[in-house]
Structures are given as structure tokens and as C-alpha cells.
Design an enzyme around this catalytic site. Structure first.
Site, mmCIF file in Angstrom:
data_model
loop_
_atom_site.group_PDB
_atom_site.id
_atom_site.type_symbol
_atom_site.label_atom_id
_atom_site.label_comp_id
_atom_site.label_asym_id
_atom_site.label_seq_id
_atom_site.Cartn_x
_atom_site.Cartn_y
_atom_site.Cartn_z
ATOM 1 N N HIS A 129 0.874 -1.187 0.000
ATOM 2 C CA HIS A 129 0.000 0.000 0.000
ATOM 3 C C HIS A 129 0.910 1.236 0.000
ATOM 4 O O HIS A 129 0.916 2.031 0.929
ATOM 5 C CB HIS A 129 -0.950 -0.034 1.193
ATOM 6 C CG HIS A 129 -2.162 0.858 1.066
ATOM 7 N ND1 HIS A 129 -3.457 0.405 1.181
ATOM 8 C CD2 HIS A 129 -2.278 2.187 0.842
ATOM 9 C CE1 HIS A 129 -4.309 1.408 1.045
ATOM 10 N NE2 HIS A 129 -3.622 2.504 0.838
ATOM 11 N N TYR A 308 -14.956 5.424 -4.360
ATOM 12 C CA TYR A 308 -15.305 6.632 -3.605
ATOM 13 C C TYR A 308 -16.352 7.501 -4.288
ATOM 14 O O TYR A 308 -17.240 8.025 -3.644
ATOM 15 C CB TYR A 308 -14.046 7.460 -3.317
ATOM 16 C CG TYR A 308 -13.142 6.802 -2.292
ATOM 17 C CD1 TYR A 308 -13.305 7.073 -0.948
ATOM 18 C CD2 TYR A 308 -12.163 5.885 -2.669
ATOM 19 C CE1 TYR A 308 -12.515 6.467 0.015
ATOM 20 C CE2 TYR A 308 -11.361 5.272 -1.711
ATOM 21 C CZ TYR A 308 -11.537 5.561 -0.374
ATOM 22 O OH TYR A 308 -10.769 4.946 0.570
ATOM 23 N N GLU A 375 -12.394 -0.687 -0.268
ATOM 24 C CA GLU A 375 -12.394 0.632 0.371
ATOM 25 C C GLU A 375 -13.627 1.386 -0.096
ATOM 26 O O GLU A 375 -13.994 1.315 -1.265
ATOM 27 C CB GLU A 375 -11.174 1.487 -0.016
ATOM 28 C CG GLU A 375 -9.881 1.086 0.625
ATOM 29 C CD GLU A 375 -8.723 2.003 0.238
ATOM 30 O OE1 GLU A 375 -8.965 3.190 -0.091
ATOM 31 O OE2 GLU A 375 -7.590 1.515 0.255
#
Ligand code: GBH
Length: 521
Positions: A129, A308, A375
Site C-alpha cells: 500500500h 469513492y 475501500e
């Protein structure tokens, strides 16, 4: 607490594994503890002027020392699934293949993961990451060199060897667009290489081959571990600016291809999308027949998506400057323009149906694989405190008026970072709850109405943390971190809401993963 979203019936909720996520550099701290070497993010954040609030990840949330407290809080809220990442620099400080394994680093993760399992929490582990060993950037330019493939493979081998008995869900890389576009094409993220579009494609090519070799290693040498491996991909949904204009519809399609299919077509079909090969020419590397075969033979075990928001996309006017196109044929205006209402991050808008539309698009193109949302989340308003002079510098609002309305139906904007509220009020994060409520409604619709196979979902993030270039100015946590009071942890309203309706729905993870893998057979 407000009710669960309408589409998230008890039956749908109990068919998905709910969890929450973090990454190593953003939460751990301990930047030079127990033999860890510096990563490219240590270097960037420690350089003056690079991070919005001049903070670093040196201490971050101090999870390196406070992990037991964090796991206890997860357990208390009923969390059963947790996505974390490992810092390469703790495991192989010298970076290169064949160099020493740092057992102190290995032991830190073994202790953490065993404590998670003992608390009934199942880990999903990302290998990379964004915290590349600085030495590999210095040696050969990091992801721009094919050397990275062999060095990553050695690192992955080390993780399977030392953690593979207690971890059975892996992601090789997090967000190839972030790694390669923001880190190598431009200068947004470490290592700020700024080497142009060809560098993005070279980087992506090396990521794909390192990933495929890792899949092959796992399926041969580590087949007995019976786990599953994927790679976390990110993208924004493209809304055609004018849905009745075929040119805008085509541009929005290209926008998706240049984000997701850039990576996922090679992973499923062994080669880049035709439109990319046709338009990008020599900038886009080519796979050999062997490499293409390897990619096709090592298809990912589940499709991992970080989602997102979405932006408007339209066909660029002929002769538009190249920076106004998304690589080719898809104009996003060189800035972020969205149908959704803004958050306090300039790139993030509330576009809940974009999640469902993204899943529909991917399910169709890749023939209905199992999806994990690895996520999803938002940085809320009203959570940051800045001293008065900084608050008066409302560039966000100036920018809003400068480009015109960023959202349909509004003619003003409330800026971020302007309100200071006492702690109890800050924890009442209705804005974030509303974000999750609408996005999860769409996720449940994707599963129950569209038939998309949704396996797992991880809210980003477990706790407020080091938000890269934004430092601690943007808070994505469902747990509030009190920066002025010894990093004290406080659940926000969203944590309680997710706990009641989602986390507590899931069964406790088995204390050993052997049981889980046997059950799957
Ligand atoms: C995720 O990336 C990351 O995986 C996670 O670590 C991070 O905390 C989370 O998002 C929240 O940001 O600086 O305006 O050019 C999501 C993709 C790519 C979105 C970089 C923000 C910065 C745009 N991110 N992007 S800008």
C-alpha cells in the site's frame, strides 16, 4: 441510530462479510522501529513542505504500540473483518531479493494477526500500500524497472512463508492508478517521479507482471495454504455529461476502460484493451506470448474494488489540450466536476449510484466474478480544527466560485475545516452516516436486484489517519483520533451505526484459518 438502508434487508446483509480497513504507513508509526528501513513515504513526508499540515507518518496513530487497544475496540464494535497492509520495509529492510528477512518485523505482524484471530476478526492483507523501500527507488527507479518484479516476488514469498498459515486472503497491490499515475507519471504521491504518461504504463506493466508471478507462486509452492489472492483496483465512475449525446457516452466508456480495464483486461484476458493499444502506441508496453499466457493462467480469485465517487465525463472538443483528456477521448475538464454534493476533499463527491453502476459495468465486462469493495468512505466536514489564520484562507470556496457550480442545484458551498465543535458534537457525524447509508443501499441493490456477486465490504477507514499529502487534515475514520489528547480513540456515530446494522450481522471468524479454508472446499 437511523435504520439500515431499505435495500439492505437482513437477508442481504447476512450474505456479505462486513469490515473496515487501514494501511500500514497511515496508522502504524514506528517508522524506524525494530530494524525497519525508510520507505518512499517516509522520505516524502519527512521533507519539509511536502505535506499539507507538515505532519509525517512517523507516529501516525501509533498502532505499532497500541494495536491491542485497537483490536479490543474492533471486537467491542463487533467487527469481524479487517483489511490491513504490511510494510515491506519491516520485512525486507534492504529490499532486494535474497536479502535478510527481519524477524522482528515478521513477529510484529504475527502477533497482530494472531490477536485479530483470537478476537474473532478475519484479516485480509495487502502486501503493498504505497510504502516502497526507499533503497529500491534509489537503486533502479522503483516501479519503472523490471527489477521490481523479482524483488516483489521475494517479498511476497516471504509473506506467504511466514504469515501464510494465519492469513488466507491477500491483495498484492493497492490501487495501480495511485501508484503509477500519481507516483510516476505526475508528482502527487511518492516518489514524485513526474516522468509522463509512458512512465505510468511502464509502472503498471511491472505491477501486473509482479502480481501474476505472485499468483503463480501461491498456486504452486503455497497451494496447501488454500487462500485467495487478488489486487485492489480503483477508479471513479464516469457519468456522461449529456447522456443523450453518443459522443459523451463513448467518452464515459473510455474513461472506465482507461482506469479499470487497463489492469483488469490483462488479468482476465491476457492483454491490454484494444482502444488503449490503438491510441497509446509505443507508450504502452507489450506482453510477450509467455507473459500473456501467465496472466491468463493466474486470474484473480476475487475482484477487489476501491470506490469513492464519480465524475462527469464528455467528449473533448477537437484539438483540446492533452491535459484535458483522460489519456484519450474522455474529458473531465482537467478538474473534478461531479453530479454529487462535495465532501471536504476536493476530489470526493457523494455519488452513491456510482458504486452500483461501477459494479454493473465490471460484472458485465468480466462475466460476473465475486466482488469485494475493499475501500469506500468519506472525509467529513467539521472534524478538523485549524488555527484562525488558516481558516480564513478559504481557497476551497474561492476555487468553487472560480470554476462555477460543482454540483447541480447549488450556488454556494460550505468549506471544510471551518467549524470547530466540541468533541461530542464532532462524533455525531451524520454527514458520514448518510454517505454510508446511500452507498450501502446501492451496494445491496447491486446484489439483490442486479445479481452482482458481492462477497466482502470494508469501510475506509477504521480510524482517522495520515491521509497522505493531506496529512491529518482529512479524516476518513469511523473512529475519531483526538490529535490534541494523546491520540485517544473515540467511536463516531458512524461506527455505532455500522456496528449495529452490519458488523454485528456477521459470524465470528474462526480462530484458526485452517477451519475457514476447509469449510470452503
Ligand atoms: C484511497 O485512494 C487510498 O487507498 C487510501 O490510502 C486513502 O486514505 C483513501 O483513498 C482516501 O483518500 O490529490 O486531488 O490529485 C483513493 C484514490 C487517489 C483519491 C488520489 C484521492 C488524490 C487526488 N485516491 N486522489 S489529488
Amino acid at each position: 441510530l437511523s435504520p439500515a438502508p431499505d435495500a439492505c434487508t437482513a437477508a442481504v446483509r447476512s450474505s456479505i462479510n462486513w469490515g473496515t480497513a487501514t494501511s500500514a504507513y497511515q496508522v502504524e508509526g514506528g517508522w524506524n522501529a525494530d530494524g525497519k528501513s525508510p520507505s518512499i513515504w517516509d522520505t516524502l513526508a519527512q521533507s519539509p513542505g511536502k505535506i499539507a499540515d507538515n505532519t509525517t507518518g512517523d507516529v501516525a496513530c501509533d498502532m505499532y504500540n497500541r494495536w491491542a487497544e485497537d483490536i479490543a475496540l474492533m471486537k467491542q464494535l463487533g467487527v469481524k473483518n479487517y483489511r490491513l497492509s504490511v510494510a515491506w520495509t519491516r520485512i525486507i529492510p534492504a529490499g532486494v531479493a535474497g536479502s535478510a528477512v527481519n524477524m522482528a518485523g515478521v513477529d510484529w505482524y504475527r502477533n497482530l494477526i494472531k490477536a485479530l484471530l483470537a478476537a474473532g476478526i478475519r484479516p485480509a492483507v495487502t502486501m503493498y500500500h504505497w510504502d516502497l523501500p526507499q533503497v529500491l527507488q534509489d537503486n533502479y527507479g522503483g516501479f519503472l524497472s523490471p527489477n521490481i518484479q523479482e524483488d516483489f516476488l521475494y517479498y511476497a514469498d516471504t509473506l506467504f512463508k511466514h504469515l501464510g498459515d494465519i492469513v488466507d486472503q491477500w491483495m498484492t497491490f493497492n490501487e495501480v492508478i495511485s501508484i503509477c499515475e500519481l507516483g510516476y507519471q505526475v508528482d502527487v504521491f511518492a516518489p514524485q517521479a513526474n516522468k509522463g504518461l509512458g512512465a505510468k504504463y511502464t509502472c503498471g506493466h511491472n505491477v501486473l507482471l509482479a502480481h501474476a508471478k505472485t499468483m503463480q507462486l501461491y498456486r504452486t509452492k503455497y497451494a496447501a495454504q488454500k487462500g485467495r489472492v487478488s489486487i485492489a483496483l480503483d477508479g471513479k465512475w464516469g457519468y456522461p455529461k449529456d447522456p443523450n449525446n453518443p459522443a459523451d457516452v463513448a467518452a464515459a466508456e473510455n474513461f472506465m476502460v482507461f482506469q479499470y480495464a487497463w489492469m483488469a483486461d490483462p488479468l482476465y484476458f491476457g492483454d491490454y484493451p484494444a482502444v488503449m493499444k490503438e491510441t497509446q502506441g509505443a507508450l504502452l508496453p507489450k506482453f510477450t506470448a509467455e507473459e500473456s499466457k501467465l496472466l491468463r493462467a493466474t486470474t484473480i480469485d476475487f475482484f477487489s474494488v476501491n470506490f469513492y465517487c464519480g465524475y462527469y465525463v464528455w467528449a473533448p472538443a477537437p484539438g483540446s489540450p492533452k491535459e484535458l483528456t483522460y489519456d484519450v477521448g474522455a474529458n473531465t475538464g482537467g478538474q473534478f466536476i461531479s453530479p454529487g454534493i462535495p465532501s471536504n476533499a476536493p476530489w470526493l463527491f457523494k455519488t452513491p449510484d456510482g458504486l452500483r453502476l461501477t459494479l454493473q459495468w465490471l460484472a458485465k465486462r468480466y462475466n460476473g466474478p465475486e466482488f469485494w469493495i475493499t475501500e469506500n468512505g468519506v472525509s467529513g466536514p467539521d472534524e478538523d480544527w485549524k488555527p484562525l489564520p488558516a481558516v480564513l484562507d478559504d481557497t476551497y470556496r474561492q476555487d468553487y466560485y472560480n470554476v462555477g457550480c460543482r454540483c447541480i442545484g447549488g450556488d454556494g458551498v460550505s468549506g471544510p475545516d471551518e467549524d470547530w465543535k466540541p468533541l461530542p458534537a464532532v462524533l455525531d457525524d451524520t454527514y458520514r452516516q448518510d454517505y454510508y447509508k446511500t452507498y450501502l443501499d446501492n451496494l445491496c441493490l447491486a446484489k439483490s436486484v442486479d445479481g452482482v456477486n458481492v462477497g466482502n465490504y470494508y469501510a475506509w477507514s477504521w480510524m482517522d489517519n495520515f491521509e497522505w499529502r493531506d496529512g491529518f487534515k482529512k479524516r476518513f475514520g469511523i473512529i475519531y483520533i483526538d490529535l490534541k489528547n494523546n491520540l485517544a480513540r473515540h467511536p463516531k456515530g458512524t461506527a455505532k451505526w455500522l456496528s449495529q446494522h452490519f458488523f454485528n450481522i456477521n459470524p465470528v471468524a474462526p480462530a484458526t484459518l485452517r477451519a475457514a479454508s476447509v469449510a470452503r472446499q
